[in-house]
Design a protein around this motif. Structure first.
Motif, mmCIF file in Angstrom:
data_model
loop_
_atom_site.group_PDB
_atom_site.id
_atom_site.type_symbol
_atom_site.label_atom_id
_atom_site.label_comp_id
_atom_site.label_asym_id
_atom_site.label_seq_id
_atom_site.Cartn_x
_atom_site.Cartn_y
_atom_site.Cartn_z
ATOM 1 N N PRO D 347 -16.369 37.464 21.277
ATOM 2 C CA PRO D 347 -15.359 36.865 22.161
ATOM 3 C C PRO D 347 -15.825 35.552 22.774
ATOM 4 C CG PRO D 347 -15.574 39.202 22.602
ATOM 5 C CD PRO D 347 -16.659 38.861 21.631
ATOM 6 N N ASN D 350 -15.599 33.021 20.074
ATOM 7 C CA ASN D 350 -14.203 32.757 19.741
ATOM 8 C C ASN D 350 -13.616 31.708 20.672
ATOM 9 O OD1 ASN D 350 -11.255 33.091 19.682
ATOM 10 N ND2 ASN D 350 -11.729 34.708 18.236
ATOM 11 N N LYS D 351 -13.996 31.790 21.938
ATOM 12 C CA LYS D 351 -13.436 30.832 22.885
ATOM 13 C C LYS D 351 -13.913 29.413 22.599
ATOM 14 C CE LYS D 351 -12.319 34.346 25.579
ATOM 15 N NZ LYS D 351 -12.931 35.388 24.830
ATOM 16 N N GLY D 353 -14.581 28.471 19.471
ATOM 17 C CA GLY D 353 -14.270 28.171 18.079
ATOM 18 C C GLY D 353 -15.511 28.275 17.215
#
Lengths: 360, 384, 290, 628
Positions: D347, D350-351, D353
């Protein structure tokens, strides 16, 4: 509703069609599929009472969505929502009683009534704003109810106009499960219509008018045109809800459309969260289910049978209390809670968006 | 979004489904227990509760207890329908009672018919569908009935009036009341009276004087009102304030007894199908004691309707035997005779095509100087 | 003559209720939709006080009036103060919720039966015959007089009283008023107290005249057009508006169709809104957005 | 090096980038060459379109009369038009060079004079403004071309031309035309100049020829074969006047399966990364550091439960990362780590990229070991590489990974000889080096010996087959105590703190070391907000005693890992951020610190840290004697 970027990384759009797609990330698609699966299986596991509750929620959703369109996005307050629902219901009732009109005729007829009333309801909005507008819509509510009452009395339907269950292609809609799906489809269609309206030119125009009328006008937006359009669309959808309501309950009577109903709808969009379609849905579910939930909770209390008479007064009062608490403690409404909840997980393991201020 | 709330609701409801009473008769009631019209219905429901408690305390019916499940519909048709659905499907009620505004009738009828459960109107006006030929599943115990009431009242006026009758009418602006007054207006013409004015008064009215002024200026020597008690009595009071001193007849609702002694008006008549507690029959004493014991907040005088409904339910269940199902109950109700022990002019008798009663009885009361007195004893009407 | 009296009495009822709307709207731009419920609550307070001060009707009435003032202040302090700064619609909905709460409590405490405070206090309601064969009951007369007194007092208070001036200032520009050291919360609480007081007076007097039930709040809704026709922020306007609406209502009932009485005030209102949206005497303004 | 690889590289050595472009346009016309964000949409450019755009641009530039060997300067932010113009100019045989968008006016003028460009291509009005004041004083400059003319109304200058107008004025050239032009360009012709951001004196322009550049860049692909084996997404953000930026945007896509993505605006770099979710990234340490510190500060300011989850994950993942460096993890540990990564680290990534990254290559400067370790813990395969402009776009060495132990720059790449001089200086030899410094033979001779070995100026050592860089050869300082110290090592250690953006160590000829610290405004501001420290801006933040305390703790942490003589005894926080765009600021456009300028600029601050009471006492004592 419309996010500038998807919620997960790696979703870049290479054309505007993708940009307009409603579902962008895999998580969203899975979520929708799960929701659809739950909604589809629900009627096969739920008791008829819960099914009825779900149907009520769907009906309320249609009304709440259309009110949200009008109030939450276009910024036009209306207290005449119950009047519009009544108009749709009475159109249906009168048509079925007088000329035995079938479903496929009453539905558009109700929508047409909505369109006409929307124009009439909307006219004051060209001159009035805020509270004054609310009151003028209130006046129209009384007029609709008056006319409905006259019809009921004059035709001798003193306990309401009975309506046959409609048939769709030879299949008579009597089963609760069938109704569940019909109403679900109508609610989903309303949602889709709203979503698409809002991201089209008219949706942007409404938001511009909502934000500041003068500026919107300077941008070349036809204020009166779009205001009327908002009223017309919202009223048409509301009247359709009224038509469905009439068929679903099998009866139309003015008592079902009192001022309290209008207030309930306003409560739905405020408790749900202004300016959010999701809020309208959450609000509709909450306001519809809440009284039953309170009742069920109160019945859990010990020695409840002794209080039998009082329990309903307590129930009634606690509706007020919860509403007050909601308004004071959560001004953003249910959608505010939802977003916080969602952000808690979306931002995991951060509290705030990292790199928010990052510049090269 | 939606699913969360729904699931939450399901969870709550699942938790709260009352442990289904396997060894009791389940009777469900939807009534206007809150909201403006509740003043008429709440006392009756309270009385019904008292009666059933008493039956249960005495060992129940056929050795089984009666479980009365109450649901409040606040006089809203939609809520009433939902309540009925819940009572039938979730609580497995064998009998549904309606104690609410007439606007809730249609949806409740629709729900009960779909489920094949008998429906008893226990507190509000009887719908025409219980008159012969009656709808199979609908029954009614309440004292007031469209058309017959007006007939009895106009008969009374005709008998009482000495000269020609110029009659004025007052109704509440709800379809039911308006319909009945329209009927009465036509009937009065047939009976040789002169209808002079008809006031249809909206329920929320700050000042009845305006309506009364018009009524009074039409110059009636009799006024008849068939409406919720508020409209009846406040029209009268307004008329009296304006100096109108002629005769006024109204339907005797629950409130009649206390109101007669409050108004102390010798020219105010109430047509009633229940015996007033004034008469102090043994059954009246019984009710008073029960109400006192339970600490009810409603005066005993408002409890007759609920009591009679209780009697009918008891009798119906007894006839249905154990275990009862809607079909058995229906069969039992189609051939039932309920002894009202003097609360009414006679027993309530239901037959296959008459779910109202075979004979109706009316009494007329007024205030005579220091107490309520009868001006006309039971007069019976055959129901056809 | 009787028609005139009817108009005056009805106008007084409407006016006394409408001034409650005006008082609150004027200072805080909030429409109090719980006004009817608070009015009813006042009437029920008389019932409560009548058993408390059995045999002293005057004391009971005074106690009820004082209690209703306190109620108004409490409503502001515990409820509406929290809604300052929220959107207007939310504030209005809060008052609706309050109304629901009050109704529930009233049914819980006093049941939904029709009640007669006059009987409980042991006072009667004789009728006077006026010249021209007009009739008016004692409590209707008191109501008319109370209404006149209330308006007189309010005019004086707002024009000459210290707090009255503050109220006007807060209503015109709360920011400026706050900067000039005016305690806005105090002003708002006062407005709520006064509004509840006038509402309760109307409720009490109506209840004394003809009893009280849970349906009383609906009457307040009908006084609402009166306030709007006159202009929501003008006391004088409320008085005139009440006269217009009451006049229209009474005359329509008498000469046209009594059924219209429900609809007509709102028709008058709609007509008014088209011609002069801000009311006869109201200030022209741009209203807050949703 | 395998035979086929040698053949391939030889082929590259004999061709040009524009030629490769034409080839791709013929062979794979419909594959995506790059994506460029425009009004929210990543426009896909296929090789066919790419070549057509270049052809059109080339014919437009040709209409300006650009001749072979003439120079074309481009200034602006990273954008697709830069690539197109660059390749267009190259296909005409012109020599291209880029000017840093952050360059000051003086630097722009110097590079314009030094390079002698006849055409100046400005990305937009901002860069037109930079050159206009002295455009008339540049003898060689004939034309200024502005690419984005949206803010150009009211601009009138005889040399000014709008790119759109130029394109409209010429007929659309087709691929055949372009191929004909390209055929005229020889692989040995100079292709471009890259100005090195010298920390001393004026920048020098490294001249690179076509073939050598392609062959040199092939070292990157052969060292990281994944680039060739499967399609990869990357984000272009390094300025294209930098040789690494040029590699990523233009050259690597031509010789591998790398697809570059351009953001709408370099300011939106974080957004672009998030949207594209690249699989390969070429980074400079500064960004890796910055992102890492943002993540850490974000976690520190997160709610208790989330922070606990992160701490818990770290407690397991840290030893796991160590085991992975040593190649000693078992299946169970792998499984647990995968779980932890999925729950917590993924996560996070993911934030940013970063969650689909397979390879992150860090170059340009040395990457602090802590930073690299952190990314490894999070599961991002960061490797370090070592190269210089003078390698013509190629690299000298690089860690292969995956997840190599930090602390070295890996093994030498195929096709390049590396040896250490006696003093430890790294020397390289390869057929594909730069041609020499532009118009600066003296400087060329300084680094390029007659024996063909290129002096890198960096000091290194071999350790376990991997090259370890110790320091820049010319950047040692000797303390008053006679200890030789590498300031850049200490500075790197200090920069590992999330709150430190830049650290400059002083101490040459002094008793002890001191440091000037530039705080990282974003993270420190975050910390301030979380800790109720009121501030109004950068300066007020730096002046706050609690911030001084915060930095002091960070320095104490760094000192703990340093030898006694290397420890920082005192420090000062810069009251303002260093801005390379400002005239006379002691940082280069790539934010390399010019130590000498730094000292001159902040002399008062630095001297304030040295207690010279001893010296003064002595001076006072001897004062009369010397005077007499």
């Amino acid at each position: 509703m419309f996010r500038p970027t998807p919620r997960a990384s790696g979703y870049f759009r290479t054309d505007y069609a993708q940009d307009l797609a409603l579902l962008q990330t895999r998580a969203e698609r899975i979520g929708l599929a799960a929701l659809v699966a739950i909604l589809v299986t629900l009627p096969f596991v739920a008791t008829p009472f819960l099914l009825d509750l779900a149907c009520q929620v769907f009906l309320a959703s249609i009304g709440a969505l259309s009110l949200m369109l009008l109030t939450g996005y276009a910024g036009q307050i209306s207290l005449g929502h119950a009047g519009l629902i009544a108009a749709g219901a009475f159109t249906t009732g009168i048509l079925t009683r007088e000329i035995h009109a079938p479903f496929w005729l009453t539905l558009p007829a109700s929508a047409l009534t909505g369109v006409v009333l929307g124009l009439v309801f909307g006219l004051p909005s060209l001159r009035l704003r805020g509270l004054y507008l609310a009151v003028s819509t209130l006046a129209l509510h009384f007029i609709v109810i008056y006319l409905g009452g006259e019809y009921e009395t004059k035709r001798g339907f003193s306990t309401g106009i009975l309506i046959e269950k409609p048939s769709l292609g030879g299949f008579k809609l009597t089963d609760g499960r069938a109704w569940y799906f019909v109403l679900l489809i109508f609610a989903a269609a309303t949602l889709l219509i709203c979503v698409n309206l809002l991201r089209s030119r008219s949706g942007r125009a409404w938001r511009a008018i909502h934000a500041r009328e003068t500026v919107a006008e300077a941008l070349g937006i036809s204020i009166s045109g779009y205001k009327l359009l908002a009223f017309v669309i919202s009223s048409a959808m509301t009247s359709v809800a009224g038509c469905l309501f009439a068929y679903y309950r099998g009866v139309v009577s003015i008592e079902a459309f009192d001022l309290f109903l209008s207030i309930q709808y306003v409560a739905m969009i405020i408790i749900g969260g202004m300016g959010s379609l999701l809020g309208a849905l959450l609000g509709a579910a909450f306001v519809t289910v809440f009284p039953y939930a309170i009742e069920a909770l109160l019945k859990l209390l010990p020695n409840v049978q002794k209080l039998a008479g009082d329990i309903f007064a307590v129930n009634y009062a606690s509706f007020g209390v919860v509403m007050i608490l909601f308004l004071i403690l959560e001004p953003l409404g249910l959608v505010g809670i939802w977003r916080r909840l969602q952000n808690y997980f979306l931002l995991w393991p951060f509290k705030y968006k990292p790199l928010a201020g990052t510049r090269k | 979004m939606l699913k969360r709330t729904l699931l939450g609701a399901i969870a709550i409801c699942a938790l709260t489904i009352p442990a289904s009473a396997q060894d009791a008769y389940v009777v469900g009631l939807t009534g206007a227990l809150t909201g403006p019209p509740s003043s008429t219905y709440a006392p009756a429901v309270d009385a019904l509760g008292l009666y059933i408690d008493r039956v249960n305390a005495a060992g129940g019916v056929n050795g089984k207890k009666i479980q009365l499940i109450l649901e409040d519909d606040g006089a809203q048709p939609s809520k009433a329908a939902a309540n009925t659905k819940k009572l039938i499907t979730q609580d497995k009620a064998v009998l549904i009672l309606n104690a609410s505004l007439s606007s809730t009738y249609a949806p409740v009828i629709a729900e009960t018919q779909a489920a094949g459960v008998p429906l008893l109107f226990a507190s509000s006006v009887c719908p025409k569908s219980v008159y012969p030929p009656a709808e199979p599943l609908q029954f009614c115990t309440t004292g007031f009935a469209a058309n017959y009431d007006s007939q009895a009242t106009l008969d009374f006026i005709k008998a009482r009036a000495k000269g020609p009758v110029k009659i004025g009418f007052s109704a509440m602006a709800i379809p039911l009341s308006r319909g009945e007054i329209d009927y009465a207006e036509n009937l009065s013409k047939e009976m040789g009276m002169t209808p002079v004015d008809k006031e249809v008064i909206p329920p929320p009215t700050a000042d009845y004087t305006s309506f009364a002024t018009k009524l009074k200026d039409a110059g009636p020597n009799w006024v008849y009102s068939w409406a919720p008690w508020v409209t009846q009595v406040r029209t009268l009071e307004a008329l009296r304030k304006l100096g109108w001193q002629d005769d006024y007849v109204a339907w005797g609702h629950l409130e009649a007894e206390s109101e007669l002694s409050r108004l102390k008006d010798g020219k105010f008549f109430v047509v009633n199908s229940n015996a007033l507690f004034q008469e102090a029959l043994p059954i009246h004493k019984e009710i008073e004691e029960a109400a006192k014991k339970a600490g009810s907040k409603y005066p005993a005088a408002t409890m007759a309707e609920g009591w009679i409904a209780g009697m009918a339910i008891e009798a119906a269940l007894k006839g249905a035997g154990w275990p009862a199902d809607p079909a058995k109950l229906k069969a039992s109700m189609e051939n039932l005779k309920v002894d009202t022990k003097g609360l009414r002019g006679g027993p309530i008798e239901w037959t296959k095509d008459n779910h109202f009663r075979t004979k109706l009885y009316y009494r007329v009361y007024t205030w005579s100087g220091d107490k309520i007195s009868r001006v006309q004893d039971w007069k019976s009407y055959d129901v056809k | 003559m009787q028609l005139l009296i009817n108009i005056v009495v009805l106008a007084s009822i409407y006016a006394l209720i409408a001034c409650g709307y005006v008082l609150i709207y004027r200072v805080s731009r909030v429409l109090n939709l719980a006004h009817g419920e608070l009015m009813m609550f006042g009437a029920y307070l008389v019932l409560a006080c009548s058993s408390l001060f059995a045999g002293h009707p005057v004391m009971a009435l005074c106690a009820a009036v004082i209690l209703s003032i306190v109620t108004g202040a409490l409503v502001y302090i515990f409820l509406m103060r929290k809604m300052t700064g929220e959107m207007v619609l939310a504030a209005i909905l809060t008052t609706v919720a309050l109304g629901i709460l009050v109704r529930g409590v009233v049914v819980l405490v006093w049941s939904s039966q029709q009640q007669y405070p006059a009987q409980a206090l042991g006072i009667s309601n004789p009728t006077f015959t006026l010249p021209g064969d007009g009739h008016i009951s004692l409590w209707s007369l008191v109501l008319v007089l109370t209404n006149l007194a209330a308006y007189g007092a309010l005019f004086g208070f707002l024009r000459f009283g210290r707090w009255g001036m503050r109220m006007r200032a807060a209503g015109q520009n709360p920011l400026l008023a706050a900067q000039r050291g005016i305690n806005l919360h105090g002003v708002y609480a006062l407005a709520w107290s006064l509004s509840t007081l006038t509402g309760a007076l109307a409720g009490i007097l109506m209840a004394l005249d003809s009893g009280v039930t849970g349906s009383m709040p609906v009457i307040a809704l009908k006084a609402f057009p009166a306030a709007l026709v006159g202009g929501l922020d003008s006391l004088g306007g409320a008085l005139i508006g009440a006269l217009i609406v009451a006049g229209a209502e009474v005359l329509l009932i008498y000469y046209v169709d009594p059924l219209l009485s429900d609809v007509v005030p709102f028709l008058v209102l709609v007509a008014m809104l088209f011609v002069r949206p801000w009311g006869l005497f109201g200030t022209r303004e741009e209203l807050d957005r949703v | 090096m395998t035979a086929s690889a040698t053949v391939y590289r030889e082929r590259l050595r004999r061709t040009t980038a524009p030629h490769l472009l034409c080839e791709r346009a013929r062979v794979t016309p419909d594959s995506v060459a790059f994506r460029s964000k425009h009004f929210g949409i990543y426009r896909e450019r296929r090789w066919r379109d790419y070549a057509a755009l270049v052809a059109h641009a080339a014919s437009a530039l040709q209409s300006l009369g650009i001749g072979r060997g003439e120079r074309v300067a481009i200034m602006g932010d990273v954008c697709e038009e830069w690539m197109i113009c660059d390749l267009a100019a190259q296909s005409l045989g012109a020599i291209v060079y880029g000017i840093y968008p952050t360059a000051s006016a003086a630097e722009v003028e110097y590079q314009m004079r030094d390079g002698g460009a006849c055409v100046f291509i400005a990305e937009d009005q901002e860069y037109v403004d930079r050159i206009l004041p002295f455009a008339d004083q540049l003898p060689d400059l004939r034309t200024i071309v502005v690419l984005d003319d949206s803010a150009m109304f009211g601009y009138e200058h005889p040399k000014l031309r709008r790119f759109g107008e130029l394109l409209d004025a010429v007929a659309k050239a087709d691929l055949g035309w372009l191929e004909a032009q390209v055929a005229l360009v020889s692989a040995d012709d100079p292709a471009f100049i890259v100005y090195t951001s010298g920390t001393t004196g004026h920048p020098k322009g490294a001249l690179v020829s076509h073939g050598k550049h392609l062959a040199a860049t092939d070292t990157v692909v052969s060292h990281y074969p994944t680039l060739r084996e499967k399609p990869h997404r990357t984000v272009v953000f390094l300025p294209m006047c930098h040789v690494l930026g040029r590699d990523v945007a233009i050259t690597l896509p031509l010789i591998s399966q790398l697809v570059p993505h351009f953001g709408e605006d370099p300011e939106d770099f974080a957004v672009t990364l998030f949207e594209v979710a690249p699989t390969v990234l070429f980074m400079v340490p500064r960004y890796l550091q910055k992102f890492a510190s943002h993540v850490l500060v974000g976690i520190l300011n997160s709610s208790r439960i989330k922070r606990a989850a992160h701490d818990f994950a770290m407690r397991f993942a840290r030893p796991y990362a160590t085991r992975r460096w040593n190649g000693g993890s078992n299946i169970v540990q792998d499984a647990i780590y995968r779980l932890v990564r999925l729950a917590v680290f993924k996560p996070i990534l993911n934030k940013l990229g970063f969650d689909q990254l397979e390879l992150v290559v860090s170059g340009g400067a040395s990457l602090p070991a802590e930073t690299m370790a952190l990314w490894h813990v999070y599961g991002v395969n960061v490797v370090e590489m070592y190269g210089q402009t003078e390698e013509a776009g190629g690299i000298i060495a690089g860690q292969r990974g995956p997840f190599p132990r930090p602390g070295n720059v890996g093994t030498a790449v195929d096709g390049i000889d590396v040896r250490l001089a006696e003093d430890g200086e790294v020397l390289v030899r390869s057929p594909d080096l730069f041609d020499g410094y532009w118009r600066n033979d003296e400087a060329t001779r300084e680094v390029k010996g007659a024996d063909g070995w290129l002096r890198t100026g960096d000091v290194g050592e071999w350790r376990g087959g991997a090259l370890r860089l110790i320091d820049r050869a010319r950047d040692f300082m000797v303390t008053a105590g006679g200890k030789t110290i590498s300031p850049s090592f200490i500075e790197n250690t200090l920069r590992a703190s999330p709150y430190v953006a830049e650290a400059v160590v002083f101490g040459h000829g002094r008793k002890y070391l001191t440091a000037i610290i530039e705080i990282d405004f974003d993270t420190v501001a975050d910390w301030a907000r979380a800790n109720d420290v009121a501030y109004t801006g950068f300066t007020s933040l730096t002046a706050h005693p609690r911030i001084a305390r915060l930095i002091e703790i960070e320095i104490d942490k760094a000192n703990a890992s340093l030898a006694r003589v290397e420890q920082i005894k005192s420090f000062r926080i810069l009251p303002k951020a260093l801005d390379p765009e400002e005239e006379g600021e002691p940082v280069t456009p790539t934010r390399k610190v010019k130590r000498k300028l730094m000292y001159e600029r902040f002399k008062v601050l630095i001297e304030g840290m040295y207690d010279d009471s001893d010296e003064r006492l002595i001076a006072a004592g001897v004062g009369g004697v010397l005077a007499g």
